[in-house]
Design a protein around this motif. Structure first.
Motif, PDB file in Angstrom:
ATOM      1  N   SER A 128       0.830  -1.206   0.000  1.00 25.76           N
ATOM      2  CA  SER A 128       0.000   0.000   0.000  1.00 25.76           C
ATOM      3  C   SER A 128       0.864   1.255   0.000  1.00 25.76           C
ATOM      4  CB  SER A 128      -0.914   0.000   1.230  1.00 25.76           C
ATOM      5  OG  SER A 128      -1.534   1.256   1.397  1.00 25.76           O
ATOM      6  N   TRP A 130      -0.234   4.168   0.671  1.00 24.76           N
ATOM      7  CA  TRP A 130      -0.657   4.981   1.817  1.00 24.76           C
ATOM      8  C   TRP A 130       0.025   4.521   3.097  1.00 24.76           C
ATOM      9  CZ3 TRP A 130      -2.616   9.307   0.409  1.00 24.76           C
ATOM     10  CH2 TRP A 130      -3.371   9.380  -0.756  1.00 24.76           C
ATOM     11  N   LEU A 131       0.214   3.218   3.229  1.00 22.67           N
ATOM     12  CA  LEU A 131       0.930   2.698   4.384  1.00 22.67           C
ATOM     13  C   LEU A 131       2.395   3.108   4.319  1.00 22.67           C
ATOM     14  CD1 LEU A 131       0.724   1.031   6.940  1.00 22.67           C
ATOM     15  CD2 LEU A 131       1.102  -1.035   5.583  1.00 22.67           C
ATOM     16  N   ALA A 134       2.538   6.652   5.498  1.00 21.90           N
ATOM     17  CA  ALA A 134       2.376   6.767   6.947  1.00 21.90           C
ATOM     18  C   ALA A 134       3.679   6.436   7.675  1.00 21.90           C
ATOM     19  CB  ALA A 134       1.256   5.840   7.417  1.00 21.90           C
ATOM     20  N   ILE A 135       4.364   5.407   7.217  1.00 23.21           N
ATOM     21  CA  ILE A 135       5.627   5.028   7.854  1.00 23.21           C
ATOM     22  C   ILE A 135       6.686   6.093   7.609  1.00 23.21           C
ATOM     23  CG2 ILE A 135       7.469   3.294   7.912  1.00 23.21           C
ATOM     24  CD1 ILE A 135       5.314   1.279   6.897  1.00 23.21           C
ATOM     25  N   VAL A 207       6.785  -2.950   3.275  1.00 17.23           N
ATOM     26  CA  VAL A 207       5.673  -2.461   2.454  1.00 17.23           C
ATOM     27  C   VAL A 207       6.064  -2.476   0.983  1.00 17.23           C
ATOM     28  CG1 VAL A 207       4.252  -0.446   1.916  1.00 17.23           C
ATOM     29  CG2 VAL A 207       4.695  -1.059   4.296  1.00 17.23           C
ATOM     30  N   ASP A 210       6.018  -6.028   0.105  1.00 18.65           N
ATOM     31  CA  ASP A 210       4.764  -6.686   0.477  1.00 18.65           C
ATOM     32  C   ASP A 210       5.010  -8.108   0.986  1.00 18.65           C
ATOM     33  OD1 ASP A 210       2.041  -6.814   0.885  1.00 18.65           O
ATOM     34  OD2 ASP A 210       1.570  -7.445  -1.157  1.00 18.65           O
ATOM     35  N   LEU A 214       0.230  -7.027   7.978  1.00 16.14           N
ATOM     36  CA  LEU A 214      -0.132  -5.687   8.428  1.00 16.14           C
ATOM     37  C   LEU A 214       0.136  -5.541   9.923  1.00 16.14           C
ATOM     38  CD1 LEU A 214      -1.409  -2.919   7.887  1.00 16.14           C
ATOM     39  CD2 LEU A 214      -3.652  -3.970   8.307  1.00 16.14           C
ATOM     40  N   ILE A 217       3.813  -4.776  10.532  1.00 21.32           N
ATOM     41  CA  ILE A 217       4.142  -3.392  10.154  1.00 21.32           C
ATOM     42  C   ILE A 217       3.601  -2.414  11.180  1.00 21.32           C
ATOM     43  CG2 ILE A 217       3.747  -1.606   8.411  1.00 21.32           C
ATOM     44  CD1 ILE A 217       3.690  -3.886   6.325  1.00 21.32           C
ATOM     45  N   LEU A 218       2.365  -2.626  11.646  1.00 21.11           N
ATOM     46  CA  LEU A 218       1.783  -1.741  12.654  1.00 21.11           C
ATOM     47  C   LEU A 218       2.552  -1.815  13.969  1.00 21.11           C
ATOM     48  CD1 LEU A 218      -2.054  -2.233  12.052  1.00 21.11           C
ATOM     49  CD2 LEU A 218      -0.594  -0.328  11.335  1.00 21.11           C
ATOM     50  N   LEU A 221       5.368   0.493  13.576  1.00 19.00           N
ATOM     51  CA  LEU A 221       4.881   1.864  13.718  1.00 19.00           C
ATOM     52  C   LEU A 221       4.649   2.222  15.180  1.00 19.00           C
ATOM     53  CD1 LEU A 221       2.306   2.508  10.844  1.00 19.00           C
ATOM     54  CD2 LEU A 221       4.304   3.892  11.401  1.00 19.00           C
TER      55      LEU A 221
END
Length: 244
Positions: A128, A130-131, A134-135, A207, A210, A214, A217-218, A221
């Motif tokens: 993503s 967008w992800l 964000a990172i 990311v 891939d 998720l 990855i979170l 974060l």
């Protein structure tokens, strides 16, 4: 610490930066130029595809660290901080206001850098976008918070530069940019597990490829968020009114 005073501090900082074209260029343009230089260096090879995500972590992180630390230190050297703290403005308002101001700039900086890397330099992102964004924003905020922390201990702009080997260089060397972390000596790999930039680089690479969940990855974060909050808190506690 009150929201009104914090926002007023952030607004004042943004106004000052708006009237400094060189700082604006350094913040918004230089990271993308450096990423473009790396992509150009490795034209017709697969190198940029492998190190491009790490560059999205590296250059904004360094630029935000330098600009934030120098700008905050300048407030103390000019006596601005002492005058502000003589009014109903606390250290927390000052530090958090700076964090908000440079955090907003970090969002614009990251949007430019990510867009340039993906749509101009051709960095392929399997996950993503967008992800990834964000990172990258969290990574730039990490540079901001570490810059705020460094400025609390420095007395001159030169000392801020001297902090680079302490705050920045070890994270670059051990973050997996030059050699995969699992190929580092055992002791160095253990140290890299405690360095926040490591989590930004790992998450951006995951990311891009891939190849991680998720949740993983979170979790990275979350670690970055904890470091950002911790640096801001420690910076507000240790901040001195003046240099000297």
């Amino acid at each position: 610490m009150t929201p009104g005073r914090t926002l007023a501090t952030a607004g004042r900082v943004l106004t000052q930066i708006r009237h400094d074209p060189r700082t604006v260029a350094l913040l918004l343009v230089v990271p993308s130029l450096l990423i473009g230089l790396i992509a150009w260096m490795f034209t017709d090879t697969d190198v940029f595809a492998s190190i491009g995500p790490a560059m999205l972590a590296l250059f904004p992180f360094i630029v935000m660290f330098l600009v934030t630390s120098v700008a905050t230190l300048r407030e103390r050297r000019r006596g601005t901080l002492e005058r502000l703290l003589s009014m109903p403005v606390g250290k927390g308002d000052f530090i958090l206001g700076y964090a908000l101001a440079f955090g907003l700039l970090a969002i614009f900086q990251t949007a430019i850098a990510v867009s340039f890397a993906v749509w101009v330099c051709g960095l392929e992102i399997e996950g993503s976008i967008w992800l990834l964004f964000a990172i990258a924003v969290a990574d730039a905020l990490l540079g901001t918070s570490l810059g705020l922390l460094a400025s609390a201990f420095a007395r001159t702009e030169f000392q801020v530069v001297q902090f680079l080997p302490i705050f920045v260089f070890p994270q670059i060397l051990l973050g997996g940019i030059f050699i995969p972390r699992d190929q580092l000596p055992e002791g160095l790999e253990a140290i890299s597990d405690w360095l926040p930039l490591t989590y930004a680089i790992d998450a951006l690479q995951a990311v891009a490829d891939d190849n991680e969940s998720l949740e993983w990855i979170l979790a990275n974060l979350l670690v970055l968020g904890a470091w950002i909050a911790g640096c801001i808190i420690v910076g507000s506690i240790t901040l001195r009114r003046r240099t000297g």
